[in-house]
Scaffold this motif. Structure first.
Motif, PDB file in Angstrom:
ATOM      1  N   VAL A 183       0.835  -1.201   0.000  1.00 37.47           N
ATOM      2  CA  VAL A 183       0.000   0.000   0.000  1.00 37.47           C
ATOM      3  C   VAL A 183       0.872   1.254   0.000  1.00 37.47           C
ATOM      4  O   VAL A 183       0.601   2.217  -0.734  1.00 37.47           O
ATOM      5  CB  VAL A 183      -0.949  -0.010   1.211  1.00 37.47           C
ATOM      6  N   GLU A 184       1.924   1.249   0.798  1.00 38.01           N
ATOM      7  CA  GLU A 184       2.798   2.419   0.875  1.00 38.01           C
ATOM      8  C   GLU A 184       3.581   2.615  -0.418  1.00 38.01           C
ATOM      9  O   GLU A 184       3.877   3.749  -0.812  1.00 38.01           O
ATOM     10  CB  GLU A 184       3.728   2.275   2.076  1.00 38.01           C
ATOM     11  N   GLY A 210     -12.062  -3.333   1.700  1.00 30.49           N
ATOM     12  CA  GLY A 210     -11.839  -3.666   3.104  1.00 30.49           C
ATOM     13  C   GLY A 210     -11.251  -2.517   3.893  1.00 30.49           C
ATOM     14  O   GLY A 210     -10.679  -1.583   3.323  1.00 30.49           O
ATOM     15  N   PRO A 211     -11.367  -2.575   5.220  1.00 30.41           N
ATOM     16  CA  PRO A 211     -10.915  -1.477   6.069  1.00 30.41           C
ATOM     17  C   PRO A 211      -9.395  -1.355   6.163  1.00 30.41           C
ATOM     18  O   PRO A 211      -8.884  -0.274   6.440  1.00 30.41           O
ATOM     19  CB  PRO A 211     -11.515  -1.813   7.437  1.00 30.41           C
ATOM     20  N   GLU A 212      -8.679  -2.434   5.951  1.00 29.42           N
ATOM     21  CA  GLU A 212      -7.219  -2.367   6.098  1.00 29.42           C
ATOM     22  C   GLU A 212      -6.606  -1.408   5.104  1.00 29.42           C
ATOM     23  O   GLU A 212      -5.785  -0.554   5.474  1.00 29.42           O
ATOM     24  CB  GLU A 212      -6.614  -3.772   5.935  1.00 29.42           C
ATOM     25  N   PHE A 213      -7.004  -1.527   3.842  1.00 30.46           N
ATOM     26  CA  PHE A 213      -6.458  -0.613   2.835  1.00 30.46           C
ATOM     27  C   PHE A 213      -6.831   0.824   3.168  1.00 30.46           C
ATOM     28  O   PHE A 213      -5.980   1.724   3.084  1.00 30.46           O
ATOM     29  CB  PHE A 213      -6.971  -0.963   1.435  1.00 30.46           C
ATOM     30  N   ARG A 214      -8.071   1.066   3.535  1.00 32.35           N
ATOM     31  CA  ARG A 214      -8.505   2.443   3.830  1.00 32.35           C
ATOM     32  C   ARG A 214      -7.697   3.029   4.980  1.00 32.35           C
ATOM     33  O   ARG A 214      -7.303   4.200   4.935  1.00 32.35           O
ATOM     34  CB  ARG A 214     -10.005   2.464   4.163  1.00 32.35           C
ATOM     35  N   ARG A 215      -7.436   2.225   6.004  1.00 32.15           N
ATOM     36  CA  ARG A 215      -6.692   2.724   7.156  1.00 32.15           C
ATOM     37  C   ARG A 215      -5.246   3.024   6.768  1.00 32.15           C
ATOM     38  O   ARG A 215      -4.716   4.089   7.092  1.00 32.15           O
ATOM     39  CB  ARG A 215      -6.721   1.685   8.278  1.00 32.15           C
ATOM     40  N   ARG A 221       1.606   7.102   4.506  1.00 33.31           N
ATOM     41  CA  ARG A 221       3.011   6.717   4.595  1.00 33.31           C
ATOM     42  C   ARG A 221       3.453   6.178   3.246  1.00 33.31           C
ATOM     43  O   ARG A 221       2.662   5.573   2.511  1.00 33.31           O
ATOM     44  CB  ARG A 221       3.204   5.656   5.680  1.00 33.31           C
ATOM     45  N   VAL A 222       4.717   6.404   2.909  1.00 36.15           N
ATOM     46  CA  VAL A 222       5.236   5.936   1.625  1.00 36.15           C
ATOM     47  C   VAL A 222       6.444   5.035   1.860  1.00 36.15           C
ATOM     48  O   VAL A 222       7.146   5.160   2.860  1.00 36.15           O
ATOM     49  CB  VAL A 222       5.609   7.111   0.699  1.00 36.15           C
ATOM     50  N   HIS A 223       6.655   4.141   0.898  1.00 32.05           N
ATOM     51  CA  HIS A 223       7.721   3.144   1.060  1.00 32.05           C
ATOM     52  C   HIS A 223       8.292   2.824  -0.307  1.00 32.05           C
ATOM     53  O   HIS A 223       7.542   2.648  -1.269  1.00 32.05           O
ATOM     54  CB  HIS A 223       7.140   1.878   1.696  1.00 32.05           C
ATOM     55  N   ARG A 224       9.619   2.780  -0.400  1.00 33.70           N
ATOM     56  CA  ARG A 224      10.274   2.342  -1.632  1.00 33.70           C
ATOM     57  C   ARG A 224      10.998   1.033  -1.345  1.00 33.70           C
ATOM     58  O   ARG A 224      11.930   0.996  -0.532  1.00 33.70           O
ATOM     59  CB  ARG A 224      11.274   3.387  -2.129  1.00 33.70           C
ATOM     60  N   ARG A 225      10.557  -0.014  -2.002  1.00 31.95           N
ATOM     61  CA  ARG A 225      11.158  -1.325  -1.771  1.00 31.95           C
ATOM     62  C   ARG A 225      12.471  -1.427  -2.538  1.00 31.95           C
ATOM     63  O   ARG A 225      12.479  -1.367  -3.762  1.00 31.95           O
ATOM     64  CB  ARG A 225      10.194  -2.433  -2.207  1.00 31.95           C
ATOM     65  N   THR A 226      13.559  -1.592  -1.832  1.00 37.67           N
ATOM     66  CA  THR A 226      14.871  -1.745  -2.460  1.00 37.67           C
ATOM     67  C   THR A 226      15.480  -3.116  -2.173  1.00 37.67           C
ATOM     68  O   THR A 226      16.161  -3.680  -3.016  1.00 37.67           O
ATOM     69  CB  THR A 226      15.833  -0.652  -1.977  1.00 37.67           C
TER      70      THR A 226
END
Length: 298
Positions: A183-184, A210-215, A221-226
């Protein structure tokens, strides 16, 4: 259309709330803290701007900060590399001329890259593009995760699979961490092309699911997978841990190659080796992550 000023304001507020109020350089005023994180005046102090100016940014006023101010805010908010990139993306959207929507370009995997993927017979590998779309995956990645290449085109998306697939929830021992990261990563990509219709469609679909994605989406928050690892409970070869490294591809910086290797323990190496041995021409022992529709392959 997303209001870029509101998006910037939301990101700043949430980054400030996650800030460390005890970090060096902040003067103590003896006041009792009633909320988590930093106060607006503290962020302004650390960034070297006026409290009024920073307050107006958090209010979504139509202000376009300079690059120098952005760098100062990123330091004040202690943003990581992904957070800094996202902050600049949001301000680029704020400063874009009206009516100039930025849409994600159509992405295709080069034939040479496709051959490279297929040549990695002992390493699962896949290529992700905009909005975490799965652009290509080799046979072993299909066996380890899901047979993305036999899904309907709209379903070939890593975040969508992670959030909506029951099989993904069963496959990942640490599903919540992996799903939140997905998601991030989608949040980070959405900041680059906020008006991309396919991104908006995907976010809308996941928000209703679903509520998980909405929350997690609302946390901004953002994330870059390296690099990292994934703990799996595979229905064919049992439990294993795989690590991954990423390579940004020349010619299209928004295509990222993910290559997976077994963790340095005998059980993981044995499990991945067994799975590689089971993968043969014309058959992929998938993890069971469904959604396969051979007739839909373009």
């Amino acid at each position: 259309m997303t209001d870029p000023h509101r998006e910037l304001a939301d990101f700043l507020r949430r980054a400030r709330a996650a800030g460390d109020p005890h970090r060096p350089g902040l003067p103590s005023d003896g006041r009792i803290r009633r909320v988590a994180g930093l106060r607006r005046e503290e962020v302004a102090f650390l960034a070297g701007v006026s409290t009024d100016y920073y307050t107006r940014l958090e209010q979504g006023r139509r202000i376009v900060p300079s690059g120098q101010v952005l760098d100062a805010l990123a330091r004040a908010l202690d943003l990581d590399e992904a957070g800094r990139a996202h902050l600049h993306d949001l301000v680029n959207a704020v400063g874009a001329p009206p009516g100039r929507a930025r849409q994600a370009a159509v992405q295709r995997v080069r034939p040479g890259l496709r051959r490279l993927l297929d040549g990695l017979e002992s390493q699962p590998a896949l290529v992700l593009g905009h909005r975490t779309d799965v652009l290509a995956a080799n046979r072993l990645a299909g066996a380890l995760f899901a047979d993305f290449e036999r899904m309907r085109p709209r379903e070939r998306n890593y975040a969508r699979w992670m959030l909506l697939s029951d099989e993904a929830r069963s496959l990942f021992v640490d599903w919540e961490r992996q799903a939140r990261n997905a998601v991030e990563s989608l949040r980070l990509d959405a900041g680059r092309t906020p008006d991309d219709p396919r991104t908006r469609q995907l976010v809308g679909e996941l928000s209703l699911a679903g509520p998980e994605f909405r929350r997690w989406w609302a946390e901004h928050r953002v994330h870059r997978r390296t690099f990292g690892d994934k703990r799996l409970r595979h229905p064919v070869v049992g439990e294993l841990t795989v690590g991954f490294e990423t390579l940004v591809l020349p010619g299209d910086g928004d295509q990222v190659l993910y290559v997976y290797t077994a963790a340095d323990d005998p059980a993981s190496r044995e499990a991945l080796g067994l799975l590689a041995g089971l993968v043969g021409p014309g058959s992929v022992p998938t993890s069971g992550a469904g959604g396969r529709h051979p007739g839909d392959v373009p």
